[in-house]
Design a protein around this motif. Structure first.
Motif, mmCIF file in Angstrom:
data_model
loop_
_atom_site.group_PDB
_atom_site.id
_atom_site.type_symbol
_atom_site.label_atom_id
_atom_site.label_comp_id
_atom_site.label_asym_id
_atom_site.label_seq_id
_atom_site.Cartn_x
_atom_site.Cartn_y
_atom_site.Cartn_z
ATOM 1 N N GLY A 23 6.301 -3.599 14.206
ATOM 2 C CA GLY A 23 6.144 -2.376 14.998
ATOM 3 C C GLY A 23 5.791 -1.173 14.145
ATOM 4 N N MET A 24 4.927 -1.394 13.178
ATOM 5 C CA MET A 24 4.584 -0.367 12.199
ATOM 6 C C MET A 24 3.094 -0.058 12.273
ATOM 7 S SD MET A 24 5.526 -0.811 8.223
ATOM 8 C CE MET A 24 6.649 0.400 7.654
ATOM 9 N N THR A 25 2.729 1.180 11.992
ATOM 10 C CA THR A 25 1.316 1.551 11.959
ATOM 11 C C THR A 25 0.799 1.478 10.530
ATOM 12 O OG1 THR A 25 1.729 3.896 11.573
ATOM 13 C CG2 THR A 25 1.649 3.160 13.887
ATOM 14 N N LEU A 26 -0.514 1.409 10.436
ATOM 15 C CA LEU A 26 -1.154 1.398 9.126
ATOM 16 C C LEU A 26 -0.853 2.703 8.386
ATOM 17 C CD1 LEU A 26 -3.048 -0.484 7.469
ATOM 18 C CD2 LEU A 26 -4.924 0.924 8.275
ATOM 19 N N ALA A 27 -0.865 3.810 9.113
ATOM 20 C CA ALA A 27 -0.603 5.121 8.507
ATOM 21 C C ALA A 27 0.816 5.201 7.944
ATOM 22 C CB ALA A 27 -0.828 6.232 9.528
ATOM 23 N N ILE A 59 3.690 -3.164 -0.902
ATOM 24 C CA ILE A 59 3.451 -3.591 0.483
ATOM 25 C C ILE A 59 4.491 -4.630 0.895
ATOM 26 C CG2 ILE A 59 1.878 -4.861 2.000
ATOM 27 C CD1 ILE A 59 -0.458 -3.511 0.457
ATOM 28 N N CYS A 60 4.717 -5.609 0.034
ATOM 29 C CA CYS A 60 5.695 -6.657 0.338
ATOM 30 C C CYS A 60 7.105 -6.094 0.449
ATOM 31 C CB CYS A 60 5.634 -7.762 -0.710
ATOM 32 S SG CYS A 60 4.139 -8.779 -0.578
ATOM 33 N N ASP A 61 7.449 -5.127 -0.411
ATOM 34 C CA ASP A 61 8.772 -4.494 -0.332
ATOM 35 C C ASP A 61 8.957 -3.784 1.003
ATOM 36 O OD1 ASP A 61 9.446 -5.374 -2.878
ATOM 37 O OD2 ASP A 61 9.095 -3.431 -3.845
ATOM 38 N N VAL A 62 7.954 -3.006 1.403
ATOM 39 C CA VAL A 62 8.045 -2.242 2.647
ATOM 40 C C VAL A 62 8.070 -3.168 3.867
ATOM 41 C CG1 VAL A 62 6.853 -0.576 4.126
ATOM 42 C CG2 VAL A 62 7.019 -0.147 1.671
ATOM 43 N N LEU A 63 7.233 -4.206 3.851
ATOM 44 C CA LEU A 63 7.158 -5.109 4.995
ATOM 45 C C LEU A 63 8.218 -6.209 4.967
ATOM 46 C CD1 LEU A 63 3.285 -5.550 5.363
ATOM 47 C CD2 LEU A 63 4.815 -4.102 6.720
ATOM 48 N N GLY A 64 8.935 -6.325 3.853
ATOM 49 C CA GLY A 64 9.958 -7.362 3.736
ATOM 50 C C GLY A 64 9.346 -8.753 3.786
ATOM 51 N N CYS A 65 8.268 -8.936 3.027
ATOM 52 C CA CYS A 65 7.571 -10.223 3.051
ATOM 53 C C CYS A 65 7.234 -10.669 1.634
ATOM 54 C CB CYS A 65 6.299 -10.122 3.887
ATOM 55 S SG CYS A 65 4.997 -9.081 3.181
#
Length: 83
Positions: A23-27, A59-65
């Motif tokens: 539920g996150m935007t690119l921005a 990116i992986c840290d923020v998205l948890g992936c």
């Protein structure tokens, strides 16, 4: 010559799916990662020629992936099966 061969790679980016699932935007991702919205858009649309490991890590840290959740390689067998 396939599109992948023309680009020199067959890497597929799954950023759209990950953003939607979270539920996150690119921005908002760009802001949290510390890169421009344009740079993430280039990655999301599969037009990036490279990505820094530090950016991939953020990116992986923020998205948890894991990187494998974000990127995959389309094999020639996969393309042939789709035809």
């Amino acid at each position: 010559m396939t599109a992948e061969e023309g680009e020199g790679h067959a890497v597929v980016v799954h950023l759209d799916r990950l953003l939607q699932e979270r539920g996150m935007t690119l921005a908002s991702l760009a802001d949290k990662v510390g890169v421009t919205n344009v740079n993430l858009s280039v990655l999301k649309n599969g037009r990036a020629k490279a990505i820094r490991f530090s950016t991939l890590t953020h990116i992986c840290d923020v998205l948890g992936c894991q990187p494998g959740d974000l990127l995959s390689v389309r094999r020639k067998e996969d393309s042939a099966a789709e035809s």
